[in-house]
Enzyme design. Sequence first.
Site, short mmCIF file in Angstrom:
data_model
loop_
_atom_site.label_atom_id
_atom_site.label_comp_id
_atom_site.label_asym_id
_atom_site.label_seq_id
_atom_site.Cartn_x
_atom_site.Cartn_y
_atom_site.Cartn_z
N LYS A 1 -29.91 -14.70 101.90
CA LYS A 1 -29.69 -13.30 102.30
C LYS A 1 -28.37 -12.85 101.70
O LYS A 1 -27.48 -13.68 101.47
CB LYS A 1 -29.60 -13.19 103.83
CG LYS A 1 -29.91 -11.80 104.35
CD LYS A 1 -31.41 -11.62 104.58
CE LYS A 1 -31.76 -10.21 104.94
NZ LYS A 1 -33.19 -10.14 105.35
N ASP B 1 -33.54 -4.77 102.28
CA ASP B 1 -33.39 -4.92 103.74
C ASP B 1 -32.76 -3.59 104.17
O ASP B 1 -32.89 -2.58 103.45
CB ASP B 1 -32.52 -6.13 104.08
CG ASP B 1 -32.59 -6.52 105.56
OD1 ASP B 1 -33.57 -7.17 105.96
OD2 ASP B 1 -31.68 -6.15 106.34
P1 NDP Z 1 -34.16 0.69 106.63
O1 NDP Z 1 -32.80 0.81 106.08
O2 NDP Z 1 -35.30 1.25 105.86
O3 NDP Z 1 -34.23 1.32 108.09
C1 NDP Z 1 -33.41 0.83 109.08
C2 NDP Z 1 -33.64 1.66 110.32
O4 NDP Z 1 -32.97 1.07 111.43
C3 NDP Z 1 -33.07 3.06 110.19
O5 NDP Z 1 -33.85 3.92 110.95
C4 NDP Z 1 -31.68 2.89 110.76
O6 NDP Z 1 -31.12 4.08 111.22
C5 NDP Z 1 -31.93 1.95 111.89
N1 NDP Z 1 -30.72 1.18 112.17
C6 NDP Z 1 -30.01 0.41 111.29
N2 NDP Z 1 -28.93 -0.12 111.88
C7 NDP Z 1 -28.96 0.33 113.14
C8 NDP Z 1 -28.11 0.14 114.23
N3 NDP Z 1 -27.01 -0.63 114.14
N4 NDP Z 1 -28.46 0.74 115.39
C9 NDP Z 1 -29.57 1.53 115.49
N5 NDP Z 1 -30.40 1.75 114.47
C10 NDP Z 1 -30.10 1.16 113.33
O7 NDP Z 1 -34.38 -0.87 106.91
P2 NDP Z 1 -35.73 -1.67 107.15
O8 NDP Z 1 -36.74 -0.82 107.81
O9 NDP Z 1 -36.05 -2.33 105.87
O10 NDP Z 1 -35.23 -2.81 108.15
C11 NDP Z 1 -35.33 -2.69 109.57
C12 NDP Z 1 -35.30 -4.07 110.18
O11 NDP Z 1 -36.41 -4.85 109.68
C13 NDP Z 1 -34.06 -4.92 109.88
O12 NDP Z 1 -33.78 -5.73 110.98
C14 NDP Z 1 -34.51 -5.78 108.71
O13 NDP Z 1 -33.74 -6.96 108.62
C15 NDP Z 1 -35.94 -6.06 109.15
N6 NDP Z 1 -36.84 -6.50 108.09
C16 NDP Z 1 -37.02 -5.76 106.95
C17 NDP Z 1 -37.92 -6.18 105.99
C18 NDP Z 1 -38.21 -5.38 104.78
O14 NDP Z 1 -39.09 -5.79 104.01
N7 NDP Z 1 -37.56 -4.26 104.54
C19 NDP Z 1 -38.65 -7.45 106.13
C20 NDP Z 1 -38.46 -8.10 107.40
C21 NDP Z 1 -37.56 -7.64 108.31
P3 NDP Z 1 -29.94 4.78 110.38
O15 NDP Z 1 -30.64 5.57 109.33
O16 NDP Z 1 -29.20 5.61 111.35
O17 NDP Z 1 -29.09 3.69 109.80
O1 2IT Z 2 -35.94 -9.97 106.34
C1 2IT Z 2 -36.76 -10.05 105.41
O2 2IT Z 2 -37.69 -10.87 105.42
C2 2IT Z 2 -36.61 -9.12 104.28
N1 2IT Z 2 -35.71 -8.29 104.31
C3 2IT Z 2 -37.53 -9.22 103.10
C4 2IT Z 2 -37.08 -10.30 102.16
C5 2IT Z 2 -37.81 -10.38 100.85
O3 2IT Z 2 -37.38 -11.21 100.04
O4 2IT Z 2 -38.79 -9.67 100.63
#
Ligand code: NDP
Ligand code: 2IT
Length: 450
Positions: free
Chosen positions: A123, A163
Amino acid sequence: MSREVLDRILQRSPHEPEFHQAVEEVYLNVEKVIEQNPQYKNLNIFERISEPERIITFRVPWMDDQGNINVNRGYRVQMNSAIGPYKGGLRFHPTVNLSVLKFLAFEQIFKNALTGLPMGGGKGGSDFDPKGKSDAEVMRFTQSFMQELAKHIGHRTDVPAGDIGVGGREIGYLFGMYKKINNEFVGVLTGKGLGWGGSLIRPEATGYGLIYFAIEMLATKGQKFEGKRCLVSGSGNVAQFAMEKIIANGGIPVTASDSSGFIYDKDGIDAEKLEFIKELKEVKRGRIKEYADKYPSAEYHAVEKGATSNPLWSIKAECAFPCATQNEVNVEDAQHMIDNGVMLLAEGANMPTTPEAITMLQKGGVMYAPGKASNAGGVATSGLEMVQNYNGLYWTREDVDEKLRNIMRNIHDTCLKTAAKYGFEGDYMAGANIAGFIKVADAMVAEGIL
Ligand code: NDP
Ligand code: 2IT
């Protein structure tokens, strides 16, 4: 296994609460497995798996639109490469620090193992805040970040992805800079655009996979999504495509949030309203509050300073999908959900539920799925993107979706079977931790003391 090993790990990394939380959870589940396997104990697998193979931190200077020179810190935690190249996302968010990235990299080891694909755990990211920055600023920052990161990654070494704060735009700038530096067009990042090496379904994969996993969970109780009201937090990549798949299955998402607050739409978020959210977040880069300005059926609640719980989780519903960030569901939230008859909570985010809240949900009869199992669809599809890149192939949307569906079904079944085998009947968390651990531990045994 004595707690000495755990104590040593925690003491070696003081002031890293998120990392401690992630390590302790896995330790408590695999403790007995290690006792039963003298090789794991004698080869000190748990202490080794908890220590990153390598951590890189670096300066990221960049110029803003006013000509000021800013400095951020960049990181890559290369946690474990026993079963494949380091693999895991990059997070750009002001809360990023070493503790957060070590917890995420540690979780990624087990998640990636569960997918059945050959990917190690890693990461990275930066404390850079993309919010309010122009495209040109994001590009300059991202290019500066890659100037250093490029020395440490490679398509057979370490393959980052997105992420929080890192989506298609950022992956594009990162990929372009890597290609320029190395003069090589390879799949060094996943989540690429379709025209330049990306895979169909990767943008949708985490959210879709989460709902595929939840479909399997519901099926164990003879239930379906049809008519079920669903609480979703976040409004980014994972939340958007989770909502899309909930709707496709007849479920009704009723909430979405960002770090400023949440919306509750009592009539439900339908496909057309979801398009508004996608456009708002991905194109306009606006705030979720604007949803309530547009749709009168919705109310907006700003985050209250000093609040001890998040009222989003006290809305009546049957299913809950935290898709924003770590530790966003605490014991008070868990109690509200139990009182309201929530039957299932599956994590789209990484570690969104505190350990105490997990225990409470499990004791309260709520089916609980940990992110390392239920959100593994994103990285699994990244693995499929890597396979396509290595072989110069492009699979159809149907091909990738079918593979994702099967992977999520397999992870679900592996969790339940492993949990039952080790005396944790029905406990998805224990099943995920044990199955992921055994796969990586066996590889570490085979590969020697490294
Ligand atoms: P994005 O940046 O697309 O969206 C993140 C969302 O979460 C936004 O709505 C953001 O709001 C909100 N957010 C972020 N930080 C905070 C906080 N401290 N408090 C409240 N809301 C918050 O990210 P993703 O959708 O990609 O990721 C969301 C979660 O999913 C994370 O935990 C990530 O690690 C996990 N994840 C993502 C994967 C992926 O493929 N993208 C895979 C597996 C897990 P704001 O706009 O205000 O920041
Ligand atoms: O938390 C996660 O699994 C991710 N942000 C996706 C990682 C990836 O390599 O696609």
